[in-house]
Motif scaffolding. Structure first.
Motif, mmCIF file in Angstrom:
data_model
loop_
_atom_site.group_PDB
_atom_site.id
_atom_site.type_symbol
_atom_site.label_atom_id
_atom_site.label_comp_id
_atom_site.label_asym_id
_atom_site.label_seq_id
_atom_site.Cartn_x
_atom_site.Cartn_y
_atom_site.Cartn_z
ATOM 1 N N VAL A 188 -94.960 -57.239 2.346
ATOM 2 C CA VAL A 188 -96.023 -56.329 3.028
ATOM 3 C C VAL A 188 -97.062 -56.303 3.807
ATOM 4 O O VAL A 188 -96.987 -56.358 4.876
ATOM 5 N N PHE A 189 -97.755 -58.100 4.079
ATOM 6 C CA PHE A 189 -98.940 -58.809 4.662
ATOM 7 C C PHE A 189 -97.883 -59.242 6.320
ATOM 8 O O PHE A 189 -98.653 -58.896 7.001
ATOM 9 N N SER A 190 -96.728 -59.160 5.834
ATOM 10 C CA SER A 190 -95.658 -60.152 6.878
ATOM 11 C C SER A 190 -96.111 -58.311 8.159
ATOM 12 O O SER A 190 -95.757 -58.692 9.137
ATOM 13 N N ILE A 191 -95.574 -57.731 7.196
ATOM 14 C CA ILE A 191 -95.185 -56.106 7.840
ATOM 15 C C ILE A 191 -96.181 -55.952 8.736
ATOM 16 O O ILE A 191 -95.851 -55.587 9.461
ATOM 17 N N VAL A 192 -97.196 -55.821 8.050
ATOM 18 C CA VAL A 192 -98.909 -56.040 8.781
ATOM 19 C C VAL A 192 -98.817 -56.469 9.719
ATOM 20 O O VAL A 192 -98.733 -55.981 10.840
ATOM 21 N N VAL A 193 -98.736 -58.060 9.458
ATOM 22 C CA VAL A 193 -99.230 -58.795 10.823
ATOM 23 C C VAL A 193 -97.909 -58.238 12.362
ATOM 24 O O VAL A 193 -98.088 -57.856 13.712
ATOM 25 N N PHE A 194 -96.853 -58.245 12.246
ATOM 26 C CA PHE A 194 -96.233 -57.927 13.326
ATOM 27 C C PHE A 194 -95.954 -57.072 13.446
ATOM 28 O O PHE A 194 -95.615 -56.454 14.550
ATOM 29 N N THR A 209 -92.985 -63.696 15.983
ATOM 30 C CA THR A 209 -92.053 -64.582 15.083
ATOM 31 C C THR A 209 -92.286 -64.802 13.496
ATOM 32 O O THR A 209 -91.450 -64.900 12.513
ATOM 33 N N VAL A 210 -93.471 -65.812 13.288
ATOM 34 C CA VAL A 210 -93.806 -65.386 12.025
ATOM 35 C C VAL A 210 -94.058 -64.814 11.209
ATOM 36 O O VAL A 210 -94.075 -65.076 9.675
ATOM 37 N N GLY A 211 -94.542 -63.398 11.497
ATOM 38 C CA GLY A 211 -94.149 -62.590 10.683
ATOM 39 C C GLY A 211 -92.987 -62.265 9.714
ATOM 40 O O GLY A 211 -92.733 -61.411 9.235
ATOM 41 N N VAL A 212 -92.062 -61.502 10.991
ATOM 42 C CA VAL A 212 -90.464 -61.538 10.851
ATOM 43 C C VAL A 212 -89.664 -62.782 10.138
ATOM 44 O O VAL A 212 -88.786 -61.704 8.969
ATOM 45 N N LEU A 213 -90.065 -63.879 10.252
ATOM 46 C CA LEU A 213 -89.889 -64.502 9.669
ATOM 47 C C LEU A 213 -89.741 -64.524 8.346
ATOM 48 O O LEU A 213 -89.173 -65.040 7.029
ATOM 49 N N ALA A 214 -91.539 -64.488 8.321
ATOM 50 C CA ALA A 214 -91.836 -64.506 6.841
ATOM 51 C C ALA A 214 -91.377 -63.442 5.832
ATOM 52 O O ALA A 214 -90.849 -63.347 4.817
ATOM 53 N N PHE A 215 -90.932 -62.108 6.119
ATOM 54 C CA PHE A 215 -90.756 -60.908 6.248
ATOM 55 C C PHE A 215 -89.340 -61.255 5.275
ATOM 56 O O PHE A 215 -89.049 -61.071 4.073
ATOM 57 N N LEU A 216 -88.416 -61.933 6.489
ATOM 58 C CA LEU A 216 -86.873 -62.392 6.039
ATOM 59 C C LEU A 216 -86.762 -63.016 4.424
ATOM 60 O O LEU A 216 -86.195 -63.276 3.484
ATOM 61 N N THR A 217 -87.885 -64.469 4.652
ATOM 62 C CA THR A 217 -88.116 -64.787 3.646
ATOM 63 C C THR A 217 -88.433 -64.721 2.307
ATOM 64 O O THR A 217 -87.971 -64.622 1.094
ATOM 65 N N CYS A 218 -89.359 -63.203 2.292
ATOM 66 C CA CYS A 218 -89.741 -62.586 1.145
ATOM 67 C C CYS A 218 -88.608 -62.224 0.327
ATOM 68 O O CYS A 218 -88.494 -62.356 -0.496
ATOM 69 N N MET A 219 -87.439 -61.649 1.478
ATOM 70 C CA MET A 219 -86.788 -60.945 0.804
ATOM 71 C C MET A 219 -85.369 -61.403 0.027
ATOM 72 O O MET A 219 -85.240 -61.561 -1.207
ATOM 73 N N PHE A 220 -85.358 -63.380 0.706
ATOM 74 C CA PHE A 220 -84.355 -63.921 0.220
ATOM 75 C C PHE A 220 -84.371 -64.546 -1.299
ATOM 76 O O PHE A 220 -83.949 -64.483 -2.169
ATOM 77 N N TYR A 221 -86.217 -65.019 -1.486
ATOM 78 C CA TYR A 221 -86.632 -64.814 -2.504
ATOM 79 C C TYR A 221 -86.969 -64.168 -3.897
ATOM 80 O O TYR A 221 -87.108 -64.691 -4.823
#
Length: 234
Positions: free
Chosen positions: A34-40, A73-85
């Protein structure tokens, strides 16, 4: 902490959503997601302003496009990383190999530490660029809430990813201590279904009967009359 090898029970159990969402590391992943979505989302939607003089867009963070690109970039990649884990958390109980579980937990530790560091860099970068921004770049104080929200949630993301690294390390320690006993090994002498039999040292000499039969222990010295003995009169 959950039982079993590296924080999960025996492989092949039924999927339990209620149990999954109650796990602390899974909850932190959802919060980080959720935090990554807010940032990017804040930067993409309201992180750019239109220049009145030049008629072009510029980044709200000190007109530095690198700051906006880094945050997105960091927000989007963190979003994808959270989905993977999160998907790995669902699949983790089905992993039967202890070595594969160990690799998954070790990767969780490494990735969580990496993202805590990247969010720390992002927080410092965005906060610094926001601090040195010129007031004339945003004379009406428009979209400042979005810019500050991206900075604030970058800081919160440091905490959530550091928490994930800590919980993953705890899972690794517990798994390392229990890995030797996670293969459903059972000492046969501890099986309640096997009757207890005292150990009798086999005889080193030849078969007394000479017929290859079962060896029988000598009669007890407490017997009043040894078995098989017949008294003879004189």
């Amino acid at each position: 902490m959950e039982g079993g090898a590296y924080g999960a029970g025996k492989a092949g159990g039924a999927f339990d959503l209620h149990t999954l969402i109650r796990q602390p590391h899974t909850l932190l992943r959802v919060v980080s997601w959720v935090f990554s979505i807010v940032v990017f989302g804040s930067i993409v939607n309201e992180g750019y302003l239109n220049s009145v003089s030049k008629g072009e867009e510029f980044c709200i963070y000190n007109r530095n496009p690198s700051a906006c690109r880094y945050g997105v970039t960091v927000g989007v990649l963190a979003f994808l990383t959270c989905m993977f884990y999160l998907a790995l958390d669902v699949y983790f109980p089905q992993i039967s190999s202890v070595k594969d579980r160990k690799k998954a937990v070790l990767s969780d530790i490494g990735v969580s530490v990496l993202w805590a560091f990247l969010w720390f860099v992002g927080f410092c970068y965005l906060a610094n660029q926001w601090q040195v921004s010129k007031p004339e770049d945003n004379p009406l104080n428009e979209r400042t809430d979005a810019a500050r929200a991206a900075i604030a949630f970058s800081f919160f993301s440091i905490i959530t990813w550091a928490g994930q690294a800590f919980l993953a390390f705890k899972r690794y320690k517990i798994g390392a201590d229990s890995a030797l006993f996670s293969q459903d090994y059972m000492d046969p002498s501890q099986d309640s279904g096997v009757p207890y039999a005292p150990y009798v040292e086999p005889s080193a000499g030849p078969d007394p009967a000479g017929m290859g039969g079962t060896y029988q222990q000598p009669a007890s010295v407490f017997d009043p009359e040894p078995q098989g003995y017949q008294s003879q009169g004189y």
